[in-house]
Design a protein around this motif. Structure first.
Motif, PDB file in Angstrom:
ATOM      1  N   PRO A 226       3.249  -4.276  12.374  1.00  0.00           N
ATOM      2  CA  PRO A 226       3.882  -3.132  13.051  1.00  0.00           C
ATOM      3  C   PRO A 226       4.324  -2.042  12.079  1.00  0.00           C
ATOM      4  CG  PRO A 226       4.662  -5.187  13.990  1.00  0.00           C
ATOM      5  CD  PRO A 226       3.845  -5.551  12.781  1.00  0.00           C
ATOM      6  N   LYS A 227       4.854  -2.431  10.915  1.00  0.00           N
ATOM      7  CA  LYS A 227       5.317  -1.424   9.942  1.00  0.00           C
ATOM      8  C   LYS A 227       4.145  -0.625   9.376  1.00  0.00           C
ATOM      9  CE  LYS A 227       9.752  -2.551   9.842  1.00  0.00           C
ATOM     10  NZ  LYS A 227      10.273  -3.464   8.828  1.00  0.00           N
ATOM     11  N   GLU A 228       3.013  -1.288   9.144  1.00  0.00           N
ATOM     12  CA  GLU A 228       1.848  -0.586   8.627  1.00  0.00           C
ATOM     13  C   GLU A 228       1.275   0.351   9.697  1.00  0.00           C
ATOM     14  OE1 GLU A 228      -1.225   0.877   6.275  1.00  0.00           O
ATOM     15  OE2 GLU A 228       0.735  -0.007   5.816  1.00  0.00           O
ATOM     16  N   CYS A 229       1.316  -0.082  10.946  1.00  0.00           N
ATOM     17  CA  CYS A 229       0.881   0.799  12.044  1.00  0.00           C
ATOM     18  C   CYS A 229       1.760   2.040  12.104  1.00  0.00           C
ATOM     19  CB  CYS A 229       0.945   0.052  13.371  1.00  0.00           C
ATOM     20  SG  CYS A 229      -0.321  -1.219  13.581  1.00  0.00           S
ATOM     21  N   LEU A 230       3.062   1.844  11.944  1.00  0.00           N
ATOM     22  CA  LEU A 230       3.988   2.976  11.959  1.00  0.00           C
ATOM     23  C   LEU A 230       3.702   3.913  10.788  1.00  0.00           C
ATOM     24  CD1 LEU A 230       6.518   4.394  13.101  1.00  0.00           C
ATOM     25  CD2 LEU A 230       7.907   2.902  11.644  1.00  0.00           C
ATOM     26  N   ARG A 231       3.475   3.332   9.607  1.00  0.00           N
ATOM     27  CA  ARG A 231       3.212   4.156   8.430  1.00  0.00           C
ATOM     28  C   ARG A 231       1.948   4.999   8.624  1.00  0.00           C
ATOM     29  NH1 ARG A 231       0.338   5.224   4.522  1.00  0.00           N
ATOM     30  NH2 ARG A 231      -1.237   3.690   5.129  1.00  0.00           N
ATOM     31  N   GLN A 232       0.890   4.361   9.139  1.00  0.00           N
ATOM     32  CA  GLN A 232      -0.353   5.097   9.360  1.00  0.00           C
ATOM     33  C   GLN A 232      -0.190   6.169  10.434  1.00  0.00           C
ATOM     34  OE1 GLN A 232      -4.060   3.057   9.736  1.00  0.00           O
ATOM     35  NE2 GLN A 232      -3.596   1.544   8.152  1.00  0.00           N
TER      36      GLN A 232
END
Length: 293
Positions: free
Chosen positions: A81-87
């Motif tokens: 989820p954090k990587e999705c948010l970052r992208q």
């Protein structure tokens, strides 16, 4: 053929508006950029306002479509989820940077008075708010639902301010690094809200407010009533004799009753607020109350 022609006009018009600005850009310049007669453009777009609104809608729709497609791709790849948010943030920053002219709030342009543009702007804002809300909920889950709109407001503020500094060339940082920085800040905000069990400020009823989307009278009245309740609680804790506090609380009660009337007596309201303002500790609150009303 007609659709291809329309898309060509939208593409060229976007370039002209970004280069010249809304006021300076003319339909003649747009027609010349398209290599066609001005009358051909007017057959599809009756006015410059209509054309600008269509460009505005198309610009944002492209962003929404790309964001949703990126979400589907990230979920298929099982990213965290954090990587999705970052992208997601990196994409938004890059897209808004490249299309900045169509991303700000249009508070000083004559187009903001156009009914079609206002309707398109409201729809854009509602879609973007929902996109940001869903993004926060997908990252942090139902535990943040109670104050999700406060997180969204903080998130949007951070995004807007750093984008502004980037556009003005004050900072020069790859969007990937800036996105990671913002994720870490949002993470800190969410963790603090959870740890402190903070009371939410924003709700779905007032999160959509903006200068082109004013608060309706009912919710405005509810905000004033809530503020008066908070003011009464503050009075309870004032260091003064009990009779003086009781008198102030009675004034608050009278003020609430008067404001609840279909046609409040403005003279009475002024008298009540003037009395409250005699207490130094309450003066900033009374000034804020006046702005709320």
């Amino acid at each position: 053929m007609e659709e291809a022609k329309k898309q060509q006009i939208l593409h060229r018009a976007k370039e002209v508006f970004q280069e010249k600005g809304y006021v300076s850009a003319s339909m003649q310049e747009i027609a010349e950029s398209c290599g066609m007669a001005k009358g051909s453009i007017y057959k599809i777009f009756p006015s410059k306002e209509d054309l600008f609104t269509e460009v505005f809608v198309a610009c944002h729709q492209t962003m929404f479509d790309h964001a949703r497609e990126m979400d589907r791709k990230n979920h298929a790849e099982h990213l965290s989820p954090k990587e999705c948010l970052r992208q997601n943030i990196e994409f938004q920053l890059q897209y808004m940077l490249e299309n900045f002219f169509f991303m700000f709030e249009f508070t000083e342009l004559p187009i903001k008075e156009n009914e079609k543009f206002i309707a398109a702007w409201k729809k854009k804002r509602a879609t973007l708010l929902a996109l940001h809300r869903d993004c926060i909920l997908e990252t942090y889950g139902s535990r943040v639902e109670v104050f999700v709109w406060d997180v969204v407001a903080i998130y949007r503020g951070i995004l807007r301010e750093y984008l502004y500094y980037t556009v003005r060339k004050v900072i020069a940082l790859p969007m990937s690094e800036l996105a990671q920085f913002i994720v870490e800040r949002i993470d800190a905000v969410v963790n603090d809200l959870l740890a402190s069990e903070a009371k939410p400020i924003l709700q779905s009823t007032n999160a959509y407010f903006q200068h082109l989307n004013p608060l309706d009278p009912l919710h405005q009245q509810q905000n004033v009533s809530g503020f008066l309740d908070a003011l009464a609680a503050k009075i309870q804790n004032l260091s003064m004799p009990a009779p003086a506090r009781d008198e102030l609380l009675e004034v608050i009660s009278l003020l609430q009753k008067e404001l609840a009337q279909d046609a409040p007596n403005r003279t009475l309201i002024h008298v009540f607020m003037t009395y409250l303002e005699t207490i130094p500790q309450l003066r900033p609150d009374v000034r804020q109350l006046a702005l709320l009303m």
